[in-house]
Each structure stands twice: as C-alpha cells, then as structure tokens.
Scaffold this motif. Sequence first.
Motif, PDB file in Angstrom:
ATOM      1  N   THR A 204      25.180  52.905  31.321  1.00  0.00           N
ATOM      2  CA  THR A 204      24.821  54.321  31.456  1.00  0.00           C
ATOM      3  C   THR A 204      24.503  54.959  30.107  1.00  0.00           C
ATOM      4  O   THR A 204      23.460  55.573  29.950  1.00  0.00           O
ATOM      5  CB  THR A 204      25.975  55.089  32.130  1.00  0.00           C
ATOM      6  OG1 THR A 204      27.217  54.603  31.623  1.00  0.00           O
ATOM      7  CG2 THR A 204      25.952  54.888  33.622  1.00  0.00           C
ATOM      8  N   ALA A 205      25.390  54.807  29.142  1.00  0.00           N
ATOM      9  CA  ALA A 205      25.167  55.399  27.832  1.00  0.00           C
ATOM     10  C   ALA A 205      24.521  54.368  26.900  1.00  0.00           C
ATOM     11  O   ALA A 205      24.211  53.253  27.312  1.00  0.00           O
ATOM     12  CB  ALA A 205      26.487  55.880  27.252  1.00  0.00           C
ATOM     13  N   ILE A 206      24.320  54.764  25.633  1.00  0.00           N
ATOM     14  CA  ILE A 206      23.847  53.794  24.644  1.00  0.00           C
ATOM     15  C   ILE A 206      24.966  52.785  24.408  1.00  0.00           C
ATOM     16  O   ILE A 206      26.104  53.174  24.127  1.00  0.00           O
ATOM     17  CB  ILE A 206      23.496  54.496  23.318  1.00  0.00           C
ATOM     18  CG1 ILE A 206      22.539  55.673  23.559  1.00  0.00           C
ATOM     19  CG2 ILE A 206      22.937  53.512  22.314  1.00  0.00           C
ATOM     20  CD1 ILE A 206      21.217  55.277  24.120  1.00  0.00           C
ATOM     21  N   PRO A 207      24.695  51.492  24.527  1.00  0.00           N
ATOM     22  CA  PRO A 207      25.758  50.499  24.328  1.00  0.00           C
ATOM     23  C   PRO A 207      26.320  50.589  22.911  1.00  0.00           C
ATOM     24  O   PRO A 207      25.589  50.854  21.953  1.00  0.00           O
ATOM     25  CB  PRO A 207      25.030  49.169  24.542  1.00  0.00           C
ATOM     26  CG  PRO A 207      23.777  49.496  25.281  1.00  0.00           C
ATOM     27  CD  PRO A 207      23.417  50.880  24.882  1.00  0.00           C
ATOM     28  N   LEU A 208      27.617  50.379  22.778  1.00  0.00           N
ATOM     29  CA  LEU A 208      28.230  50.470  21.461  1.00  0.00           C
ATOM     30  C   LEU A 208      27.660  49.426  20.507  1.00  0.00           C
ATOM     31  O   LEU A 208      27.561  49.672  19.302  1.00  0.00           O
ATOM     32  CB  LEU A 208      29.751  50.313  21.589  1.00  0.00           C
ATOM     33  CG  LEU A 208      30.437  51.442  22.362  1.00  0.00           C
ATOM     34  CD1 LEU A 208      31.947  51.282  22.295  1.00  0.00           C
ATOM     35  CD2 LEU A 208      30.025  52.800  21.811  1.00  0.00           C
ATOM     36  N   GLY A 209      27.300  48.270  21.045  1.00  0.00           N
ATOM     37  CA  GLY A 209      26.703  47.259  20.188  1.00  0.00           C
ATOM     38  C   GLY A 209      25.428  47.772  19.532  1.00  0.00           C
ATOM     39  O   GLY A 209      25.127  47.450  18.381  1.00  0.00           O
ATOM     40  N   ARG A 210      24.686  48.577  20.268  1.00  0.00           N
ATOM     41  CA  ARG A 210      23.469  49.157  19.701  1.00  0.00           C
ATOM     42  C   ARG A 210      23.813  50.136  18.581  1.00  0.00           C
ATOM     43  O   ARG A 210      23.133  50.169  17.555  1.00  0.00           O
ATOM     44  CB  ARG A 210      22.698  49.857  20.818  1.00  0.00           C
ATOM     45  CG  ARG A 210      21.436  50.562  20.384  1.00  0.00           C
ATOM     46  CD  ARG A 210      20.230  49.653  20.479  1.00  0.00           C
ATOM     47  NE  ARG A 210      19.017  50.371  20.076  1.00  0.00           N
ATOM     48  CZ  ARG A 210      18.334  50.117  18.968  1.00  0.00           C
ATOM     49  NH1 ARG A 210      18.733  49.152  18.158  1.00  0.00           N
ATOM     50  NH2 ARG A 210      17.250  50.791  18.679  1.00  0.00           N
ATOM     51  N   LEU A 211      24.884  50.910  18.752  1.00  0.00           N
ATOM     52  CA  LEU A 211      25.293  51.834  17.688  1.00  0.00           C
ATOM     53  C   LEU A 211      25.716  51.057  16.444  1.00  0.00           C
ATOM     54  O   LEU A 211      25.412  51.450  15.323  1.00  0.00           O
ATOM     55  CB  LEU A 211      26.450  52.723  18.175  1.00  0.00           C
ATOM     56  CG  LEU A 211      26.144  53.641  19.360  1.00  0.00           C
ATOM     57  CD1 LEU A 211      27.332  54.537  19.655  1.00  0.00           C
ATOM     58  CD2 LEU A 211      24.895  54.470  19.104  1.00  0.00           C
ATOM     59  N   ARG A 212      26.400  49.935  16.664  1.00  0.00           N
ATOM     60  CA  ARG A 212      26.782  49.094  15.522  1.00  0.00           C
ATOM     61  C   ARG A 212      25.539  48.594  14.811  1.00  0.00           C
ATOM     62  O   ARG A 212      25.451  48.598  13.588  1.00  0.00           O
ATOM     63  CB  ARG A 212      27.628  47.914  15.995  1.00  0.00           C
ATOM     64  CG  ARG A 212      29.089  48.260  16.224  1.00  0.00           C
ATOM     65  CD  ARG A 212      29.944  47.007  16.343  1.00  0.00           C
ATOM     66  NE  ARG A 212      29.730  46.314  17.605  1.00  0.00           N
ATOM     67  CZ  ARG A 212      30.381  46.603  18.734  1.00  0.00           C
ATOM     68  NH1 ARG A 212      31.268  47.577  18.763  1.00  0.00           N
ATOM     69  NH2 ARG A 212      30.128  45.928  19.836  1.00  0.00           N
ATOM     70  N   ALA A 213      24.550  48.150  15.595  1.00  0.00           N
ATOM     71  CA  ALA A 213      23.328  47.616  14.992  1.00  0.00           C
ATOM     72  C   ALA A 213      22.598  48.704  14.217  1.00  0.00           C
ATOM     73  O   ALA A 213      22.084  48.471  13.119  1.00  0.00           O
ATOM     74  CB  ALA A 213      22.430  47.032  16.080  1.00  0.00           C
ATOM     75  N   ILE A 214      22.547  49.914  14.780  1.00  0.00           N
ATOM     76  CA  ILE A 214      21.822  50.997  14.126  1.00  0.00           C
ATOM     77  C   ILE A 214      22.500  51.387  12.822  1.00  0.00           C
ATOM     78  O   ILE A 214      21.852  51.565  11.796  1.00  0.00           O
ATOM     79  CB  ILE A 214      21.737  52.216  15.076  1.00  0.00           C
ATOM     80  CG1 ILE A 214      20.727  51.941  16.190  1.00  0.00           C
ATOM     81  CG2 ILE A 214      21.352  53.476  14.312  1.00  0.00           C
ATOM     82  CD1 ILE A 214      20.766  52.964  17.310  1.00  0.00           C
ATOM     83  N   THR A 215      23.829  51.512  12.859  1.00  0.00           N
ATOM     84  CA  THR A 215      24.529  51.964  11.657  1.00  0.00           C
ATOM     85  C   THR A 215      24.878  50.810  10.743  1.00  0.00           C
ATOM     86  O   THR A 215      25.325  51.031   9.620  1.00  0.00           O
ATOM     87  CB  THR A 215      25.836  52.675  12.044  1.00  0.00           C
ATOM     88  OG1 THR A 215      26.621  51.793  12.861  1.00  0.00           O
ATOM     89  CG2 THR A 215      25.551  53.944  12.837  1.00  0.00           C
ATOM     90  N   GLN A 216      24.692  49.590  11.221  1.00  0.00           N
ATOM     91  CA  GLN A 216      25.047  48.403  10.445  1.00  0.00           C
ATOM     92  C   GLN A 216      26.486  48.487   9.950  1.00  0.00           C
ATOM     93  O   GLN A 216      26.780  48.203   8.786  1.00  0.00           O
ATOM     94  CB  GLN A 216      24.081  48.214   9.281  1.00  0.00           C
ATOM     95  CG  GLN A 216      22.644  48.070   9.778  1.00  0.00           C
ATOM     96  CD  GLN A 216      21.705  47.588   8.700  1.00  0.00           C
ATOM     97  OE1 GLN A 216      22.024  47.630   7.525  1.00  0.00           O
ATOM     98  NE2 GLN A 216      20.532  47.093   9.105  1.00  0.00           N
ATOM     99  N   THR A 217      27.363  48.879  10.849  1.00  0.00           N
ATOM    100  CA  THR A 217      28.789  48.889  10.551  1.00  0.00           C
ATOM    101  C   THR A 217      29.492  48.034  11.581  1.00  0.00           C
ATOM    102  O   THR A 217      28.871  47.495  12.504  1.00  0.00           O
ATOM    103  CB  THR A 217      29.380  50.303  10.636  1.00  0.00           C
ATOM    104  OG1 THR A 217      29.285  50.765  11.992  1.00  0.00           O
ATOM    105  CG2 THR A 217      28.648  51.273   9.725  1.00  0.00           C
TER     106      THR A 217
END
Lengths: 293, 293
Positions: A204-217
């Motif tokens: 439903t939301a943006i997957p957390l893995g994608r947030l990790r990839a975007i922020t590279q953290t």
Amino acid sequence: MDPHLLRTFVAVLDHRSFSAAASALGYTQSAVSQHIAALETDLGTRLLERRPVAPTPAGERLLEHAPALLLRLDAARADITRLHNPHPTQLTLACAPASFTPKVARALTDLRAKTHPLNLRLRTMARDAVIEDVLTGKSDIGLIDGAAAPSDPLPVPDLGPATTYPIAEEPLAVLFPHDHPLAMRHSLNLADLSQAHWIDAPDTAIPLGRLRAITQTDGFRPRLHHHGSDLHTLTTLIAAGHGLAALPLSLSSAPNTTPVPITHPRLTHRTELIHPTTPTAPARALASLLTSP
Amino acid sequence: MDPHLLRTFVAVLDHRSFSAAASALGYTQSAVSQHIAALETDLGTRLLERRPVAPTPAGERLLEHAPALLLRLDAARADITRLHNPHPTQLTLACAPASFTPKVARALTDLRAKTHPLNLRLRTMARDAVIEDVLTGKSDIGLIDGAAAPSDPLPVPDLGPATTYPIAEEPLAVLFPHDHPLAMRHSLNLADLSQAHWIDAPDTAIPLGRLRAITQTDGFRPRLHHHGSDLHTLTTLIAAGHGLAALPLSLSSAPNTTPVPITHPRLTHRTELIHPTTPTAPARALASLLTSP
DNA sequence: ACTCATTACGAACCCCGTAAGAATG
DNA sequence: CATTCTTACGGGGTTCGTAATGAGT
C-alpha cells in the motif's frame, strides 16, 4: 528444463513439501519426485535438500530465474490470445491502492459514457501483482504508484514488453498520527526519520526497502509489517501510533492523521499507467482518457 | 510452449525457411513442420505464413517473447553450472569496442600479476551481445558503454539478474573529419546536428536511435549503416567524410578526425562493468580491480 | 509407527525420422 | 516440375500413476 518441471520446482519450494506441491498441481507425489529428479539430472546438481525441503545454492539460483520465466511464458500466451478477441465488452483494471484517485474514477465514468456496453471490473492489489496481472492478461490495464525523483519514471522490474505512461505526480508525504510531535511541521528531511518507528506496508505505501535505497542508509526498519492492499487498515494503524508510512500527500483525509510533505531529498509520488504493447480496445480508450487531459 | 518448439520457431523466422531451420538445428524438415504445427495448435492461431515464410500478427507477438525466454533459460543453466567450477583458471572478458580503454588494459596486467595461472580470453562484440554473453555464461564478465546523463546508470535491457558497476565517465563527443566546418568548434549542441549526415554504427558508436531518444527529435537519419564491431573501420569512414558518429572524447587519436565534445544536452559517455550475481573468482578479482581505484 | 520421499514397473502418450502426398511459384 | 511444406505412420523414448520400498522424526 521443461516449463512443467520448473513449475513443480517452484511449487515444491512454495509449499516446502513434495506431496503438498503434488496435490496443488494435480500430480501424484511420485510424479513430483520424478520431476525434481529429472531437473537435477539435467542440471547435474542437487537442487533441493529434503526433510526439511529447502533449496541448495544451485536451487536458489534456479529459483531466481524460474518464476520470471514462467511469468513471461504466460505473458506470451496472453499476448497472443488477446488478438483473438479484439473488441471485448469487458475491461479489467488492476490498481495499486494509492494509485486509485478521483481523477481515475472520473476517467472511468467518462469511459462508461462513451463506450457501451462496458462491463467494468476493478481489482486492487500490490504493485508487483498489478504488473504481473497486466502482463499475463488477467487484467487489461493497470495503475501502479511509487516514489521517484520529479519527472523520473518509476523503477519497474522489466519482466516483459509493456508500455507505461505517467498520469499523476504529487508530493510524497509521511503520514503521522495527529498527536505526533512532528505532525505540525511543514516540511521534512526523510533521512532524519530513518530511526523512527515505521510500518512496512509494501502493498500500500512506499516499501521501506525503497526508502533505504533512496536515502542510501540502513534505517527504516519496520516495527510492524502489514501484508495486504487495504489503505484504510494502514491509516488506522498509523492513527493508533503503531508507526509511520510514506504515502501521497492527497491521502490526507484519514482521520486522526496528519501528512507532512517530504522536501528533502526531492521526491514525488508518481502514478503510472501500464498496459500491454497491444492493448484491447477499451484499455486503449481508458489509456487515452487518462493521458490526454 | 516447450522451449524446443520456441527455438525452432525462432530459427524458422531467422532463416525464413522450414528446411533451412531444420538443417541448422539438426532436425528433419518434417520435425520442424510438426513443431510449428504443435505451437499453432497449442496457441490456437496460425503463427506463420508459408511461402514465403513470414510471421502473422500472432507470430510477431510470440517473436517478441521467445528469444528473451530462450536467453533467460540459458542464463539459468549458466548460473547453476557456474557453481560447479568455483576456481576456474580461465577468464573470458566481453567488451563493447569503445569500452576497452587503457585503464582496462592496465587492470588486466594487474590481474595477471596477482592471479596465476590465468588464461585470458578477450572478445569484442556489440553491446547487446556483451550482455547476452555474460548472462549465458559464454563470458565471465563484460564491459558495456553508452550515453547517459552524468552519473546516471546506462539504460540496460533487464534480461536477467546481473550486477553493473560504473567504471568510467568522460565527455561524449561527435567525431568529425578534420576538414569539416564544425571541426574547429569547442562545444556542440547535439540537437543542432540532427540534420547532419550520420553513420549508424550501433555496435561501436552511440546508436542513432539513442540520439533520437535523448534529443526527442526525429532526425539523426543514417546515410550509411556500419554493421560490425571495429572502431578503426568506423573512424576511417568518418575521416573519409561519409558521416558523423558520437563517441567518447578519448577516442581522438584517429587520424584525420577531430572530436568535439557535446556540451548540450548534458551527456557523458559512460562505461560499466557487468557480471552475473555470482561471478567466478577471476571475474570478481577483475571487478574489484576496476572498481576500487 | 507414521509421514514423506524414492524406486520399480507398466501402460499411454509423445516425438522424431522415413516416406509419400500436396501445394506453390 | 522443382522446391518446399504437410501428412501418415511406426519405432523408440518419455511421462505419469500404482504400488512397493526406504528414510526420517
């Protein structure tokens, strides 16, 4: 490497059992055993450990290819059988939850007005399932969403030939419970929230893995995992303080929650349309309604 | 849709003949005929017109899927058989022509120094062929090049699981014959050259279709088409005034030619390394030599 | 002992080659 | 009429199910 063998290989690993896979596929357990043996002989390696059933390293490699192969095989068949029925009266639309906006709903009424008879079917599902549905012809057209840099296309796994069009872009926001200390802010740096409590709701939301990839953290670790494609459940969880999630800003009507737009890094929530290279007539009509204005 | 049937389907269309495909595959022409008939029965449509042999619309759809499917099938097998021979003494490197730079040559001597015995094999080929070679295990590692926005990855057709690393970025230039009126300029707007005389050499230079996509124009129409992976032939053609081509700036040593960097749009010539998710030991060694310094 | 995977074996089916037939140019 | 694809047919191999065997908990 007959597709039938690959199919039972995948089924065996899905069920972690030869006999369960057998009954799921309508085979006898002996047949499944022979299928796996045939694959192992062909490839010259053991692919599965038995008792408990688990993939060997070689089996893991095969498992990386087999589902994609079977999907593409279905996609090929779907592409061809679609040609048989060029003017269907039915349109099946697959939607990722956050991609179904008022604009889409209006396009559907416009489509109803100009195309009839029209038997509309709407299916909500996870983003990957939308792509799979469209490629295999289970749906005629799909809507997917995700986070991307402004005017960049969504990173879509290229599993077969399909056409995508952008249909909407809006700010990406983090949804807070209304009493959260950050809920009164007007802008956010995503990286500052990497250690917050997050809900992983990849359907439903943006997957957390994608947030990790975007922020590279390495942050954005979930406290709670929500499997399913219901936005209402997710916003209720957020309102109750179970954690945060990244969603399009327009989903701000959820009670007891407050969205705060992410201003850094520069990101948007993007919605794209996806349909086969040769869509059905109603799918083409809906696509032109959604892309032209 | 047995892979064998798909393979002969592709072969028949490659050769535009049942009997030629048969001898190429080591079958009898009758077997080929039966394969096609089986496919057509399975899919419920005629796939080929005979005499002359040509794909029907349904056949064209299938032809869009079949080669990718067969490639991935080979890739799966290669991934698995690679596990069998974990410490090979041979390294096969597939290179797109403009990707083989002095830096790469130096990395190879470094590799020789630290890994021995090492049997090096170098193969030059078109960019798509490099990817195919690496995925199917015919080469252990590959070098590809192309045009992209600075620090953007190359647009690679995602035909299977592989890992890519950037290893070089340099200005992208248009190579002129030294007596060309524009050869004395220091910067170029690519769009201004859309109506110039171009050579389409997709295996060596940036393909003209890519230039069209980048500039979103309809120009860059080839006067001459060069098929093959030899840069020397291409630069000689340019020197002789047959047309222009887009190449990395460092390829400026070609006699009687002058490179002029493209300054607008912002573009670079990018070189990337590609290897399977689980590379062989020498491939991993070369990859770390090329990426670390 | 009970569950689950493997092996043995036979019947039905499939696949390819030989050879004859049909169609096209 | 020559070339090329299709069809008929038979042998050999494959595949699946039944049933017996083996292995693991």
